[in-house]
Design a protein around this motif. Structure first.
Motif, short mmCIF file in Angstrom:
data_model
loop_
_atom_site.label_atom_id
_atom_site.label_comp_id
_atom_site.label_asym_id
_atom_site.label_seq_id
_atom_site.Cartn_x
_atom_site.Cartn_y
_atom_site.Cartn_z
N GLU A 229 17.05 -28.67 27.37
CA GLU A 229 18.27 -27.89 27.14
C GLU A 229 18.79 -28.08 25.73
O GLU A 229 19.26 -27.13 25.09
CB GLU A 229 19.34 -28.27 28.17
N ALA A 230 18.74 -29.32 25.22
CA ALA A 230 19.21 -29.57 23.85
C ALA A 230 18.32 -28.84 22.84
O ALA A 230 18.82 -28.20 21.91
CB ALA A 230 19.22 -31.07 23.56
N ILE A 231 17.00 -28.91 23.04
CA ILE A 231 16.08 -28.23 22.12
C ILE A 231 16.29 -26.72 22.20
O ILE A 231 16.31 -26.03 21.17
CB ILE A 231 14.62 -28.61 22.44
N ARG A 232 16.47 -26.20 23.41
CA ARG A 232 16.71 -24.77 23.57
C ARG A 232 17.99 -24.35 22.85
O ARG A 232 18.05 -23.32 22.19
CB ARG A 232 16.80 -24.42 25.05
N ARG A 233 19.03 -25.21 22.96
CA ARG A 233 20.31 -24.91 22.32
C ARG A 233 20.16 -24.87 20.80
O ARG A 233 20.70 -23.99 20.13
CB ARG A 233 21.32 -25.98 22.74
N TRP A 234 19.40 -25.81 20.26
CA TRP A 234 19.18 -25.84 18.80
C TRP A 234 18.40 -24.61 18.35
O TRP A 234 18.75 -23.98 17.34
CB TRP A 234 18.43 -27.11 18.41
N LEU A 235 17.35 -24.27 19.09
CA LEU A 235 16.54 -23.14 18.70
C LEU A 235 17.31 -21.83 18.80
O LEU A 235 17.13 -20.92 17.98
CB LEU A 235 15.27 -23.07 19.55
N LEU A 236 18.18 -21.71 19.80
CA LEU A 236 19.02 -20.53 19.90
C LEU A 236 19.99 -20.43 18.73
O LEU A 236 20.21 -19.35 18.17
CB LEU A 236 19.81 -20.54 21.22
N ALA A 237 20.56 -21.58 18.33
CA ALA A 237 21.48 -21.58 17.20
C ALA A 237 20.76 -21.22 15.90
O ALA A 237 21.35 -20.62 14.99
CB ALA A 237 22.14 -22.95 17.07
N LEU A 238 19.49 -21.56 15.83
CA LEU A 238 18.71 -21.28 14.62
C LEU A 238 18.14 -19.86 14.60
O LEU A 238 17.67 -19.40 13.56
CB LEU A 238 17.55 -22.28 14.50
N SER A 239 18.18 -19.18 15.75
CA SER A 239 17.49 -17.89 15.85
C SER A 239 18.09 -16.82 14.95
O SER A 239 17.42 -15.85 14.62
CB SER A 239 17.52 -17.41 17.31
N LYS A 240 19.35 -16.99 14.54
CA LYS A 240 19.97 -16.00 13.65
C LYS A 240 19.56 -16.20 12.20
O LYS A 240 19.94 -15.42 11.32
CB LYS A 240 21.49 -16.08 13.77
N ASN A 241 18.80 -17.26 11.93
CA ASN A 241 18.34 -17.56 10.57
C ASN A 241 16.90 -17.12 10.39
O ASN A 241 16.15 -16.95 11.36
CB ASN A 241 18.44 -19.07 10.30
#
Length: 431
Positions: free
Chosen positions: A104-116
């Motif tokens: 879940e933490a990794i998914r959250r980070w990757l989602l936050a990075l997806s706009k970059n």
């Protein structure tokens, strides 16, 4: 004491000017990028201009502190991603052996990075924690560099590749929903590939039209390389993953594993194969000479044991490398090729190393207490390579032998075809 005029002027300047604030933004950004993210955040107290600059850093690198708890690390990454402004081009997380980062933490980070438009991604976790990376990873179509360690990686059902990826490192990873063959072939610009403990068994297939550098340490039982631009290859079989010494039969009608593995590498310049990989190459038929000439191959490092077929593999490769400059022979298995093999008439008279300049003899195990086998190989090289400049004996491998005056006398008295060759004992591994 009365201050002199020039002293007063300098004091006024120092008091009225904030040198940190006056630094060009390019220099400040360069300083921040070189700092760990935790230290970069602390620079906000240095100057009014520095207060929030760290929140727009394009490179985010989180190196695990030993004193940081798992939950603190996750909160820190979450907080930085929440307050960050501007593009993120690089994201790296290095986590120690005592911490586990949940999916879940990794998914959250990757989602936050997806706009970059992320270009560099490194998720380096302990190999025993088996962290899980969700399939959203493969939506980053701007990625150029990807490094993942200690993870299970899930691919989406509709995977169309990473079209801009140039460098890929996978270490102690498990792939779900995709094979290495499909992953690599779906990255058309891939230039550098490192695989360590990813393919636990079966056939490792690498089809990569632009691949230039390959490093493999794995438990494959069959190998197929199609990489016409490959320049450097280091291929080892992981003996920890390798069961008994059996390889599955070659298929596609190819009887020679040697041809199958390296027969389509016309531009190769450096080749490093360990003894287990050499054993794999020898498990099929061994031609006396390959149909291809490796005109660019300048450096070979090869592991051998006592069997004649292993030596035949080495000689077959030598026959196809007319411009070989450096040869390193490693005894990486149980024993070194025996004295009788090197004294065989066909081997002693073969002329395949005419351009060789440096030969290195090393071993990962102690063997051949009287040094007869090593002397036989040295004699073979010295009597074959007419342009040889150095014959280097690795001290770490042969320490006891090299301390024997009788052995050194035999080694130094061997006949030499090259008039300029010197015999060296070296503790470096730079060759």
């Amino acid at each position: 004491m009365v201050a002199r005029p020039w002293q007063k002027r300098r004091t006024d300047i120092e008091l009225n000017k904030d040198f940190l604030s006056s630094l060009p933004s390019e220099i400040i950004e360069d300083i921040l990028v070189k700092l760990p993210i935790k230290e970069a955040a602390r620079t906000s107290v240095l100057s009014s201009n520095w207060k929030s600059l760290w929140t727009s850093m394009p490179d985010l690198v989180f190196n695990d502190d030993r004193d940081t708890t798992e939950s603190d690390l996750i909160r820190r990454v979450d907080k930085v991603l929440q307050v960050h402004q501007g593009p993120i081009l690089k994201f790296e997380v290095q986590v120690g052996s005592d911490k586990h980062v949940g999916e879940e933490a990794i998914r959250r980070w990757l989602l936050a990075l997806s706009k970059n438009e992320l270009k560099d991604l490194c998720l380096n976790f302990d190999i025993y924690q088996n962290c899980k990376v969700p399939s959203i990873l493969f939506s980053y179509q701007k990625l150029e560099n990807l490094e993942i360690q200690g993870c299970t990686i899930s691919a989406p059902q509709c995977f169309h590749g990473l079209k801009l990826l140039r460098n890929l490192i996978l270490c102690d990873c498990e792939l779900v929903g995709i094979t290495i063959e499909k992953l690599v072939s779906s990255c058309p610009l891939l230039e550098s590939l490192t695989l360590i403990a990813v393919v636990k068994q079966g056939c490792l297939v690498i089809r990569a039209p632009n691949l230039k550098e390959l490093v493999v340490l794995d438990g494959f039982t069959d190998l197929l390389l199609e990489a016409p631009k490959l320049i450097s290859a280091s291929i080892s079989v992981d003996y920890m993953l390798y069961g008994l010494r059996y390889f599955i039969p070659a298929y596609d009608g190819c009887k020679s594993k040697l041809l199958r593995a390296i027969g389509a590498l016309p531009n190769i310049e450096e080749l490093d194969i360990d003894s287990l990989c050499c054993e794999y190459l020898a498990s099929g038929s061994v031609p006396e000479k390959l149909p291809i000439t490796f005109s660019h191959l300048k450096k070979i490092s090869i592991g051998l044991d006592e069997r004649r077929k292993m030596v035949d593999i080495a000689l077959c490769i030598f026959q196809s490398t007319p411009n070989l400059k450096t040869l390193k022979l490693k005894a990486c298995c149980l024993t070194f090729p025996s004295q009788n093999i090197w004294e065989d008439q066909r081997i002693r008279t073969i002329s395949v190393l005419q351009q060789l300049e440096v030969a290195v003899i090393s071993s990962s195990v102690m063997f051949d207490k009287d040094g007869a086998s090593m002397l036989a190989f040295a004699k073979f090289i010295l009597s074959t390579a007419s342009q040889l400049e150095k014959l280097v004996v690795d001290r770490w491998s042969f320490n006891d032998l090299l301390d024997s005056a009788g052995f050194m006398k035999k080694l130094l008295s061997l006949p030499r075809l090259s008039s300029k060759v010197v015999i060296l004992v070296d503790e470096r591994s730079s060759y």
